[in-house]
Design an enzyme around this catalytic site. Structure first.
Site, PDB file in Angstrom:
ATOM      1  N   ASP A   1       0.860  -1.196   0.000  1.00  0.00           N
ATOM      2  CA  ASP A   1       0.000   0.000   0.000  1.00  0.00           C
ATOM      3  C   ASP A   1       0.892   1.241   0.000  1.00  0.00           C
ATOM      4  O   ASP A   1       1.073   1.889   1.018  1.00  0.00           O
ATOM      5  CB  ASP A   1      -0.916  -0.009   1.225  1.00  0.00           C
TER       6      ASP A   1
ATOM      7  N   LYS B   1       0.275   3.643  -2.295  1.00  0.00           N
ATOM      8  CA  LYS B   1      -0.533   4.683  -2.937  1.00  0.00           C
ATOM      9  C   LYS B   1       0.301   5.460  -3.953  1.00  0.00           C
ATOM     10  O   LYS B   1       0.436   6.687  -3.891  1.00  0.00           O
ATOM     11  CB  LYS B   1      -1.145   5.616  -1.890  1.00  0.00           C
TER      12      LYS B   1
ATOM     13  N   ASP C   1       2.841   9.155  -8.958  1.00  0.00           N
ATOM     14  CA  ASP C   1       3.891   9.992  -9.558  1.00  0.00           C
ATOM     15  C   ASP C   1       3.761   9.963 -11.077  1.00  0.00           C
ATOM     16  O   ASP C   1       2.772   9.448 -11.615  1.00  0.00           O
ATOM     17  CB  ASP C   1       5.265   9.487  -9.082  1.00  0.00           C
TER      18      ASP C   1
HETATM   19  P1  XMP Z   1      -7.277   0.965  10.100  1.00  0.00           P
HETATM   20  O1  XMP Z   1      -6.367   0.933  11.267  1.00  0.00           O
HETATM   21  O2  XMP Z   1      -8.023   2.248   9.958  1.00  0.00           O
HETATM   22  O3  XMP Z   1      -6.269   0.862   8.857  1.00  0.00           O
HETATM   23  O4  XMP Z   1      -8.171  -0.238  10.005  1.00  0.00           O
HETATM   24  C1  XMP Z   1      -6.684   1.003   7.517  1.00  0.00           C
HETATM   25  C2  XMP Z   1      -5.528   0.841   6.619  1.00  0.00           C
HETATM   26  O5  XMP Z   1      -5.942   1.097   5.307  1.00  0.00           O
HETATM   27  C3  XMP Z   1      -5.337   2.289   4.832  1.00  0.00           C
HETATM   28  N1  XMP Z   1      -6.417   3.085   4.312  1.00  0.00           N
HETATM   29  C4  XMP Z   1      -6.633   3.332   3.044  1.00  0.00           C
HETATM   30  N2  XMP Z   1      -5.976   2.954   1.963  1.00  0.00           N
HETATM   31  N3  XMP Z   1      -7.545   4.078   0.625  1.00  0.00           N
HETATM   32  C5  XMP Z   1      -6.439   3.334   0.759  1.00  0.00           C
HETATM   33  O6  XMP Z   1      -5.821   3.003  -0.258  1.00  0.00           O
HETATM   34  C6  XMP Z   1      -8.250   4.480   1.684  1.00  0.00           C
HETATM   35  O7  XMP Z   1      -9.274   5.132   1.573  1.00  0.00           O
HETATM   36  C7  XMP Z   1      -7.768   4.088   2.949  1.00  0.00           C
HETATM   37  N4  XMP Z   1      -8.253   4.272   4.172  1.00  0.00           N
HETATM   38  C8  XMP Z   1      -7.388   3.649   5.003  1.00  0.00           C
HETATM   39  C9  XMP Z   1      -4.667   2.972   5.984  1.00  0.00           C
HETATM   40  O8  XMP Z   1      -3.500   3.637   5.565  1.00  0.00           O
HETATM   41  C10 XMP Z   1      -4.374   1.799   6.871  1.00  0.00           C
HETATM   42  O9  XMP Z   1      -3.184   1.164   6.450  1.00  0.00           O
END
Ligand code: XMP
Length: 211
Positions: free
Chosen positions: A58, A60, A63
């Site tokens: 992950d 994201k 670039d």
């Molecule tokens: P939690 O602790 O909130 O962690 O259950 C969630 C994990 O997912 C990531 N995260 C996202 N990744 N789009 C993403 O690509 C999103 O909308 C999003 N929301 C949360 C966050 O960084 C963590 O690793």
């Protein structure tokens, strides 16, 4: 069956490996992001690979195409099976991530809309829908959509059809796994599992949620 993906955002290698090992029987994949990789180095991928679960990077990725290519080559060379990339950078940059992923036999997922409250500022008003269309156009394997807004998942599903939807935001961010699991292919869960007194027990509880 809705997959359960553990988001392993702890900072200590020993703790990360212990949590991953204890949860392994109940989860379908492990998502690793900047917190763990910056704290432990990319070698964490080799440590986790022993569990035999798919590993999702992950990062994201957001670039220009050439830099996206370099990042994604590093991701898959390190042993990851999938990468998460942003779509707002446009089709050429997003497509590069997909092409690199597929050249390694891996997968690429495009963030269509994020789960935190502030995400509505820019992702709403048609942007998330356009990113979902882009994900289809660049042949991404699926999208990331917010467990905090099930109605948005329903809308984005109309656009991407049978492509995979992985959904973060369950638990700590307020998303209800029961409401979301039937709408998506996998829920991504971090703190609710790794910060629980008994992470394996929490993973087992969540793994029982099936659509
Ligand atoms: P939690 O602790 O909130 O962690 O259950 C969630 C994990 O997912 C990531 N995260 C996202 N990744 N789009 C993403 O690509 C999103 O909308 C999003 N929301 C949360 C966050 O960084 C963590 O690793």
């Amino acid at each position: 069956m809705t997959e359960l993906i553990l988001s392993l955002d702890v900072l200590d290698k020993t703790e990360a490996c212990a949590i991953a090992k204890s949860c392994a029987p109940y989860i379908d994949a492990i998502k690793v992001g900047y917190p763990l990789v910056l704290a432990t180095g990319l070698s964490i991928v080799r440590d986790l690979a022993d569990l035999g679960l798919p590993l999702i990077a992950d990062f994201k990725v957001a670039d220009i195409p050439n830099t996206n290519r370099l990042i994604c080559e590093a991701v898959f060379s390190a042993g990851f099976d999938a990468v998460i990339a942003h779509g707002f950078v446009g089709p050429d940059a997003a497509r590069t991530c997909v092409e690199v992923a597929h050249s390694h036999g891996g997968a690429a997922y495009i963030v269509a809309e994020m789960s935190h409250p502030g995400a509505t500022e820019f992702f709403h008003g048609g942007v998330a829908e356009r990113i979902a269309e882009l994900a289809v156009a660049v042949r991404a394997d699926g999208i990331i959509a917010p467990a905090t807004r099930p109605e948005r998942i329903v809308r984005l599903r109309e656009i991407i059809g049978k492509k995979t939807i992985y959904s973060p935001g369950v638990g700590a961010q307020g998303g209800d796994p029961d409401a979301v699991a039937r709408l998506v292919d996998g829920i991504i869960v971090g703190r609710s599992i790794y910060a629980a007194e008994d992470p394996a027990a929490e993973a087992e509880r969540l793994s029982r949620i099936r659509r």
